[in-house]
Design a protein around this motif. Structure first.
Motif, mmCIF file in Angstrom:
data_model
loop_
_atom_site.group_PDB
_atom_site.id
_atom_site.type_symbol
_atom_site.label_atom_id
_atom_site.label_comp_id
_atom_site.label_asym_id
_atom_site.label_seq_id
_atom_site.Cartn_x
_atom_site.Cartn_y
_atom_site.Cartn_z
ATOM 1 N N ASP A 4 0.806 -1.223 0.000
ATOM 2 C CA ASP A 4 0.000 0.000 0.000
ATOM 3 C C ASP A 4 0.839 1.274 0.000
ATOM 4 O OD1 ASP A 4 0.693 -0.825 2.708
ATOM 5 O OD2 ASP A 4 -0.568 0.817 3.402
ATOM 6 N N GLU A 5 2.125 1.183 0.296
ATOM 7 C CA GLU A 5 3.005 2.355 0.320
ATOM 8 C C GLU A 5 3.694 2.494 -1.038
ATOM 9 O OE1 GLU A 5 5.327 2.816 4.044
ATOM 10 O OE2 GLU A 5 4.391 0.891 4.581
ATOM 11 N N ILE A 6 3.324 3.521 -1.781
ATOM 12 C CA ILE A 6 3.790 3.697 -3.162
ATOM 13 C C ILE A 6 5.317 3.757 -3.292
ATOM 14 C CG2 ILE A 6 3.711 5.212 -5.189
ATOM 15 C CD1 ILE A 6 0.818 5.848 -4.393
ATOM 16 N N PRO A 7 6.047 4.519 -2.457
ATOM 17 C CA PRO A 7 7.515 4.530 -2.614
ATOM 18 C C PRO A 7 8.138 3.143 -2.426
ATOM 19 C CG PRO A 7 6.807 6.331 -1.175
ATOM 20 C CD PRO A 7 5.610 5.468 -1.418
ATOM 21 N N ILE A 8 7.634 2.390 -1.448
ATOM 22 C CA ILE A 8 8.160 1.036 -1.214
ATOM 23 C C ILE A 8 7.763 0.115 -2.358
ATOM 24 C CG2 ILE A 8 8.007 -0.972 0.308
ATOM 25 C CD1 ILE A 8 7.807 1.014 2.658
ATOM 26 N N LEU A 9 6.527 0.221 -2.814
ATOM 27 C CA LEU A 9 6.039 -0.582 -3.935
ATOM 28 C C LEU A 9 6.915 -0.381 -5.165
ATOM 29 C CD1 LEU A 9 3.674 -2.364 -5.056
ATOM 30 C CD2 LEU A 9 2.559 -0.230 -5.672
ATOM 31 N N ASN A 10 7.204 0.883 -5.476
ATOM 32 C CA ASN A 10 8.037 1.188 -6.640
ATOM 33 C C ASN A 10 9.475 0.702 -6.454
ATOM 34 O OD1 ASN A 10 5.887 2.362 -7.992
ATOM 35 N ND2 ASN A 10 6.330 4.398 -7.205
ATOM 36 N N ARG A 11 10.010 0.816 -5.243
ATOM 37 C CA ARG A 11 11.378 0.354 -4.968
ATOM 38 C C ARG A 11 11.489 -1.156 -5.134
ATOM 39 N NH1 ARG A 11 13.120 -0.671 0.441
ATOM 40 N NH2 ARG A 11 15.177 -1.536 0.284
ATOM 41 N N ILE A 12 10.506 -1.896 -4.591
ATOM 42 C CA ILE A 12 10.518 -3.356 -4.709
ATOM 43 C C ILE A 12 10.394 -3.762 -6.177
ATOM 44 C CG2 ILE A 12 9.222 -5.458 -4.170
ATOM 45 C CD1 ILE A 12 8.530 -4.156 -1.447
ATOM 46 N N ALA A 13 9.455 -3.159 -6.886
ATOM 47 C CA ALA A 13 9.252 -3.499 -8.300
ATOM 48 C C ALA A 13 10.496 -3.202 -9.134
ATOM 49 C CB ALA A 13 8.045 -2.739 -8.849
ATOM 50 N N ALA A 14 11.148 -2.069 -8.863
ATOM 51 C CA ALA A 14 12.358 -1.706 -9.614
ATOM 52 C C ALA A 14 13.484 -2.700 -9.345
ATOM 53 C CB ALA A 14 12.804 -0.293 -9.245
ATOM 54 N N ARG A 15 13.614 -3.101 -8.113
ATOM 55 C CA ARG A 15 14.687 -4.053 -7.749
ATOM 56 C C ARG A 15 14.451 -5.411 -8.406
ATOM 57 N NH1 ARG A 15 19.411 -5.836 -6.518
ATOM 58 N NH2 ARG A 15 19.798 -6.467 -4.410
ATOM 59 N N ILE A 16 13.198 -5.863 -8.402
ATOM 60 C CA ILE A 16 12.871 -7.144 -9.037
ATOM 61 C C ILE A 16 13.095 -7.048 -10.546
ATOM 62 C CG2 ILE A 16 10.994 -8.755 -9.545
ATOM 63 C CD1 ILE A 16 9.894 -8.070 -6.719
ATOM 64 N N SER A 17 12.663 -5.948 -11.154
ATOM 65 C CA SER A 17 12.880 -5.751 -12.604
ATOM 66 C C SER A 17 14.370 -5.748 -12.941
ATOM 67 C CB SER A 17 12.255 -4.439 -13.065
ATOM 68 O OG SER A 17 10.858 -4.527 -13.006
ATOM 69 N N GLY A 18 15.179 -5.179 -12.045
ATOM 70 C CA GLY A 18 16.623 -5.172 -12.260
ATOM 71 C C GLY A 18 17.229 -6.560 -12.206
ATOM 72 N N CYS A 19 16.692 -7.409 -11.341
ATOM 73 C CA CYS A 19 17.193 -8.785 -11.212
ATOM 74 C C CYS A 19 16.631 -9.708 -12.294
ATOM 75 C CB CYS A 19 16.817 -9.364 -9.844
ATOM 76 S SG CYS A 19 17.660 -8.606 -8.450
ATOM 77 N N MET A 20 15.419 -9.403 -12.777
ATOM 78 C CA MET A 20 14.746 -10.255 -13.753
ATOM 79 C C MET A 20 14.225 -9.395 -14.909
ATOM 80 S SD MET A 20 12.658 -12.570 -10.992
ATOM 81 C CE MET A 20 12.311 -13.980 -12.028
ATOM 82 N N PRO A 21 15.113 -8.802 -15.707
ATOM 83 C CA PRO A 21 14.678 -7.848 -16.747
ATOM 84 C C PRO A 21 13.799 -8.458 -17.832
ATOM 85 C CG PRO A 21 17.012 -8.359 -16.973
ATOM 86 C CD PRO A 21 16.550 -9.005 -15.696
ATOM 87 N N VAL A 27 2.274 -4.162 -10.409
ATOM 88 C CA VAL A 27 2.180 -3.625 -9.047
ATOM 89 C C VAL A 27 0.724 -3.343 -8.687
ATOM 90 C CG1 VAL A 27 4.501 -2.646 -9.049
ATOM 91 C CG2 VAL A 27 2.604 -1.264 -9.855
ATOM 92 N N PHE A 28 0.418 -3.560 -7.401
ATOM 93 C CA PHE A 28 -0.929 -3.348 -6.876
ATOM 94 C C PHE A 28 -0.821 -2.703 -5.506
ATOM 95 C CE2 PHE A 28 -0.881 -6.961 -9.673
ATOM 96 C CZ PHE A 28 -1.941 -6.685 -10.528
ATOM 97 N N GLN A 29 -1.769 -1.791 -5.208
ATOM 98 C CA GLN A 29 -1.755 -1.089 -3.931
ATOM 99 C C GLN A 29 -2.735 -1.672 -2.923
ATOM 100 O OE1 GLN A 29 -2.156 2.931 -5.867
ATOM 101 N NE2 GLN A 29 -0.752 3.430 -4.193
ATOM 102 N N SER A 30 -3.506 -2.677 -3.326
ATOM 103 C CA SER A 30 -4.439 -3.302 -2.392
ATOM 104 C C SER A 30 -4.578 -4.788 -2.699
ATOM 105 C CB SER A 30 -5.811 -2.638 -2.468
ATOM 106 O OG SER A 30 -6.494 -3.019 -3.645
#
Length: 184
Positions: A4-21, A27-30
């Motif tokens: 539900d926290e947008i900055p954390i959501l974006n950080r996690i998604a970016a890190r995963i995308s970096g590891c698995m391009p 991403v979902f907020q709920s």
């Protein structure tokens, strides 16, 4: 990824995308939005926050039970004390947000191995025909003279082989010999 926290959501998604391009990251907020999307389009791995308003991560994990294709579930949270409570939902992993950068690489590699295992087949010849059974569906092998019995969730098969030959083929996939006549 569901948080539900947008900055954390974006950080996690970016890190995963970096590891698995090569893979798609949604991403979902709920939890509600996530479950609605998964009913239409399944996913392989789900990173789920536990502490969310409305429907929390545990309730969302419970909602996964109704899905035909259940993803590997990885809880991502600041609440270390919830790790034991989360076990009832059979998560594949648990990442603490404060150690996310250190733990994400290992958990993604473990997820990749598990997904490969779930799509791997054991092939054998029975009654003159090639037969294949998913490794993840195999319960055990039992020696039966010059034959081998394979018990799986879909039934039992009997074919000409030895327990030693099956053991050699499958030891890299986690199968172990627990008795001279059984491989699990």
């Amino acid at each position: 990824v569901c948080d539900d926290e947008i900055p954390i959501l974006n950080r996690i998604a970016a890190r995963i995308s970096g590891c698995m391009p090569e893979d798609e990251v949604a991403v979902f907020q709920s939890g509600e939005a996530l479950l609605d999307a998964l009913a239409v389009k399944p996913c392989d791995i789900l990173f789920l926050d536990i502490d969310m308003p409305d429907r929390n991560g545990m309730e969302t994990a419970y909602g996964l039970n109704g899905l035909e294709h259940k993803p590997l579930l990885v809880f991502v949270t600041n609440h270390d004390e919830l790790v034991y409570e989360s076990f009832q939902y059979h998560p594949f992993g648990f990442i603490r947000k404060k150690f996310f950068d250190q733990e994400i690489g290992t958990i993604l590699e473990d997820c990749r191995k598990e997904l490969n295992f779930r799509t791997k087949h054991f092939c054998f010849r029975m009654n003159g025909q090639e037969t294949a059974v998913l490794l993840s569906d195999i319960l055990y092998f039992e020696s039966d003279g010059n034959y081998l019995k394979l018990s799986s969730v879909s039934g039992q098969y009997r074919f000409r082989s030895t327990i030693l030959a099956a053991e050699e083929r499958l030891k890299a996939d986690g199968f172990i010999r627990i008795h001279k006549g059984f491989l699990v």
